[in-house]
Design an enzyme around this catalytic site. Structure first.
Site, PDB file in Angstrom:
ATOM      1  N   CYS A 309       0.012  14.581   0.300  1.00 57.87           N
ATOM      2  CA  CYS A 309       1.007  13.684   0.160  1.00 57.87           C
ATOM      3  C   CYS A 309       0.613  12.547  -1.124  1.00 57.87           C
ATOM      4  O   CYS A 309      -0.602  11.873  -0.383  1.00 57.87           O
ATOM      5  CB  CYS A 309       1.852  13.085   1.024  1.00 57.87           C
ATOM      6  SG  CYS A 309       2.411  14.288   2.152  1.00 57.87           S
ATOM      7  N   ASP A 342       5.102  14.886  11.830  1.00 55.88           N
ATOM      8  CA  ASP A 342       4.747  15.859  10.886  1.00 55.88           C
ATOM      9  C   ASP A 342       3.792  15.269   9.762  1.00 55.88           C
ATOM     10  O   ASP A 342       4.237  14.289   9.013  1.00 55.88           O
ATOM     11  CB  ASP A 342       6.077  16.498  10.148  1.00 55.88           C
ATOM     12  CG  ASP A 342       5.530  17.267   8.815  1.00 55.88           C
ATOM     13  OD1 ASP A 342       4.415  17.639   8.924  1.00 55.88           O
ATOM     14  OD2 ASP A 342       6.610  17.484   8.063  1.00 55.88           O
ATOM     15  N   GLY A 343       2.671  15.986   9.875  1.00 51.14           N
ATOM     16  CA  GLY A 343       1.585  15.174   8.853  1.00 51.14           C
ATOM     17  C   GLY A 343       0.700  14.163   9.529  1.00 51.14           C
ATOM     18  O   GLY A 343       1.092  13.106  10.518  1.00 51.14           O
ATOM     19  N   GLU A 427       4.706  14.702  -6.352  1.00 48.75           N
ATOM     20  CA  GLU A 427       4.566  13.901  -5.144  1.00 48.75           C
ATOM     21  C   GLU A 427       3.532  14.557  -4.012  1.00 48.75           C
ATOM     22  O   GLU A 427       3.411  13.966  -3.026  1.00 48.75           O
ATOM     23  CB  GLU A 427       5.701  13.415  -4.411  1.00 48.75           C
ATOM     24  CG  GLU A 427       6.629  12.567  -5.081  1.00 48.75           C
ATOM     25  CD  GLU A 427       7.783  12.187  -4.519  1.00 48.75           C
ATOM     26  OE1 GLU A 427       7.843  12.182  -3.263  1.00 48.75           O
ATOM     27  OE2 GLU A 427       8.754  12.047  -5.065  1.00 48.75           O
ATOM     28  N   SER A 482     -15.603   2.736  16.536  1.00 50.71           N
ATOM     29  CA  SER A 482     -15.033   4.262  17.364  1.00 50.71           C
ATOM     30  C   SER A 482     -15.880   5.396  16.662  1.00 50.71           C
ATOM     31  O   SER A 482     -15.873   6.550  17.317  1.00 50.71           O
ATOM     32  CB  SER A 482     -13.759   4.299  16.856  1.00 50.71           C
ATOM     33  OG  SER A 482     -12.762   3.473  17.388  1.00 50.71           O
TER      34      SER A 482
HETATM   35  P1  XMP Z   1      -0.994  17.377   6.781  1.00 52.49           P
HETATM   36  O1  XMP Z   1      -1.615  15.915   7.005  1.00 52.49           O
HETATM   37  O2  XMP Z   1      -0.957  18.106   7.996  1.00 52.49           O
HETATM   38  O3  XMP Z   1       0.572  17.218   6.578  1.00 52.49           O
HETATM   39  O4  XMP Z   1      -1.669  18.149   5.883  1.00 52.49           O
HETATM   40  C1  XMP Z   1       1.402  18.321   6.240  1.00 52.49           C
HETATM   41  C2  XMP Z   1       2.626  17.967   5.996  1.00 52.49           C
HETATM   42  O5  XMP Z   1       2.555  17.260   4.463  1.00 52.49           O
HETATM   43  C3  XMP Z   1       4.156  17.196   4.117  1.00 52.49           C
HETATM   44  N1  XMP Z   1       3.859  17.715   2.566  1.00 52.49           N
HETATM   45  C4  XMP Z   1       4.010  16.923   1.634  1.00 52.49           C
HETATM   46  N2  XMP Z   1       4.360  15.454   1.520  1.00 52.49           N
HETATM   47  N3  XMP Z   1       4.266  15.598  -0.948  1.00 52.49           N
HETATM   48  C5  XMP Z   1       4.471  14.997   0.412  1.00 52.49           C
HETATM   49  O6  XMP Z   1       4.717  13.694   0.109  1.00 52.49           O
HETATM   50  C6  XMP Z   1       3.858  17.150  -0.684  1.00 52.49           C
HETATM   51  O7  XMP Z   1       3.618  17.536  -1.757  1.00 52.49           O
HETATM   52  C7  XMP Z   1       3.856  17.736   0.412  1.00 52.49           C
HETATM   53  N4  XMP Z   1       3.466  18.944   0.813  1.00 52.49           N
HETATM   54  C8  XMP Z   1       3.758  18.855   2.175  1.00 52.49           C
HETATM   55  C9  XMP Z   1       4.825  18.211   4.690  1.00 52.49           C
HETATM   56  O8  XMP Z   1       5.829  17.377   5.671  1.00 52.49           O
HETATM   57  C10 XMP Z   1       3.597  18.969   5.794  1.00 52.49           C
HETATM   58  O9  XMP Z   1       4.419  19.616   6.798  1.00 52.49           O
END
Ligand code: XMP
Length: 491
Positions: A309, A342-343, A427, A482
């Site tokens: 993101c 999420d994320g 984004e 850590s």
């Molecule tokens: P991780 O860190 O596990 O996060 O790779 C996955 C989550 O990222 C979100 N996602 C996005 N957020 N722009 C954003 O701001 C994007 O292009 C994008 N694609 C995915 C989404 O919530 C996912 O589950």
């Protein structure tokens, strides 16, 4: 008038804190119970969800995750038919009884049968006539080495006269015995008139033994969720996904604290009845509360937290993920609606922190994008294997989406890129992630870390973890301490 200094809030994320170790009577990691809920009515035995991204979750990932006790959310950047087909593959992958087995007519060609077996990833097809009377069975083995692809399936199938079948309603124990005694792998079930009423396979019976904690529905089928958008074909998509057996819909919009998200959530609840709906993404207490009030069965939390993101950089908006989870958990607390963090999960310890902060599960994108089960091939760069991961709001993902929408007959790629850029700044980014092998290895690491983390907090269950957790904010020196330090790493 003197301007007063604004009162800034403080946002923290996983690396800003540690969990303070507590007295523990958890004797073994196995005593730490990781069972939780994905949404109001969908229990999980491990709190892990795969992200609705086109480089993360289609049927292979969803099947693997559900077998391990988590759940996958099939992304929506497919045609309605393609997404439905991914959901069907999960629902048909195993079950106590496959109620609606895949069938073909006797005059279809071996070529068509091969394609069906390959596309649906199944071991065999029941051959039926127009009134679904069983005429025979065609297995992968019957046609793998067949040279004449124009032959009719009735010429190569095992005919009804030699077929082992059972009556509809046969018990699982009886079915197992019939399969074993006759050394066959598939048992078509017939009703009183000889019409097909189901199928039991030895593969499914084995899978039930192999994956005792799998996430399953009342019929013994693996559970799967599927994402829908907030405009265009979203209602048709939602309806067809539910018809295919999707266990939950995930309303997928980057800014979920919006009229769009709330209206769509209400529309689905109003039009499609008693359906489990996850809504998001939000990052504030009010955002979570508004989604809960609109009927959400789970709230997905995270704005700009994902590894791919750039929302925070591009828009200046977002909340560090640990604070976002805590605030949203506070917003949903009275309702009992679960929070999905999420994320931003990079290490097993982040999972423990997210759950201790109030999430009921974590959604994972890029960590899973590097596994065997994610969509797409591996690529080789300087002798190292990688897979692709990309934000769903990245330039590449948006261009691909356009190409798919226009069926490839639209503007040239450079024109599409211009169109996409004109509509808004991307984004998300895209990148390579080292290939990690099978997803069960990654999940094992995450859940192993979580169980140990629960033990350090003296928690036998995730609800106990939430109650007992004590976070301590650390400095950059503490963070540095850590990590492995003052050695030359060899592995
Ligand atoms: P991780 O860190 O596990 O996060 O790779 C996955 C989550 O990222 C979100 N996602 C996005 N957020 N722009 C954003 O701001 C994007 O292009 C994008 N694609 C995915 C989404 O919530 C996912 O589950």
């Amino acid at each position: 008038m003197k301007a007063s200094r604004p009162d800034f809030g403080v946002g923290l994320t996983f690396d800003d804190v540690l969990l303070v170790p507590k007295f523990s009577d958890v004797k073994s990691r196995r005593d730490a119970d990781t069972s939780t809920r994905f949404s109001r009515r969908i229990p999980l035995s491990v709190p892990v969800v795969s992200a609705n991204m086109d480089t993360v979750t289609e049927s292979s990932m969803a099947i693997a995750l559900a077998r391990l006790g988590g759940i996958g959310v099939v992304h929506r950047f497919l045609t309605v038919e393609e997404q439905v087909s991914e959901v069907l593959k999960v629902k048909r992958s195993e079950g106590v009884v496959i109620e609606d087995p895949i069938v073909l007519g006797p005059d279809r060609s071996v070529r068509e049968a091969q394609a069906t077996i390959r596309d649906r990833d199944i071991g065999g097809i029941v051959i039926v006539d127009g009134s679904r009377k069983v005429l025979g069975l065609l297995t992968r083995r019957d046609i793998t080495l067949e040279d004449d692809l124009d032959r009719r399936v009735k010429e190569v199938m095992t005919p009804r006269s030699k077929l082992i079948t059972a009556r509809k309603g046969v018990s699982m124990e009886e079915a197992k015995k019939i399969l074993h005694d006759n050394k066959v792998e598939k048992l078509p079930l017939l009703d009183g008139k000889g019409a097909l009423a189901g199928l039991i396979t030895s593969r499914d019976i084995m899978k039930r033994r192999q994956f005792p904690s799998a996430t399953k529905d009342a019929k013994g089928r693996l559970r799967v969720a599927a994402a829908v958008g907030v405009k265009g074909d979203h209602m048709e998509r939602a309806r067809k996904l539910l018809d295919a057996g999707a266990d939950a819909l995930v309303v997928d919009i980057a800014h979920g604290h919006s009229a769009y998200a709330i209206d769509t959530l209400k529309e689905i609840k109003r039009e499609l009845g008693d359906v489990e709906v996850v809504a998001g993404n939000v990052a504030t207490k009010k955002g979570a509360l508004d989604l809960v009030r609109a009927g959400a069965d789970a709230v997905k939390v995270g704005v700009g937290s994902g590894s791919i993101c750039v929302t925070r950089v591009v828009t200046g908006s977002g909340v560090p993920q640990l604070t976002a989870i805590m605030d949203c958990a506070a917003g949903a607390a009275d309702s009992g609606v679960p929070i999905i963090g999420d994320g931003g999960i990079r290490n097993p310890g982040d999972v423990t922190k997210a759950l201790a902060a109030g999430a009921s599960s974590v959604m994972i994108g890029s960590l899973f994008a590097g596994t065997e089960e994610s969509p797409g091939p591996t690529v080789l760069r300087e002798g190292v294997r990688y897979k692709l991961t990309r934000g769903m709001a990245s330039l590449a993902a948006s261009v691909d989406r356009r190409v798919r929408e226009t069926g490839g007959s639209g503007p040239r790629e450079d024109e599409l890129i211009e169109e996409v850029i004109e509509e808004g700044v991307p984004e998300g980014v895209e990148g390579l992630i080292p290939y990690k092998g099978r997803v069960d290895e990654v999940v094992k690491q995450l859940v192993g870390g979580l169980r140990s983390g629960m033990s350090y907090s003296g928690a036998h269950s995730l609800s106990e973890l939430r109650k007992k957790a004590e976070f301590m904010r650390i400095t950059s020196a503490g963070y540095k301490e850590s990590l492995p330090h003052d050695i030359r790493m060899v592995m």
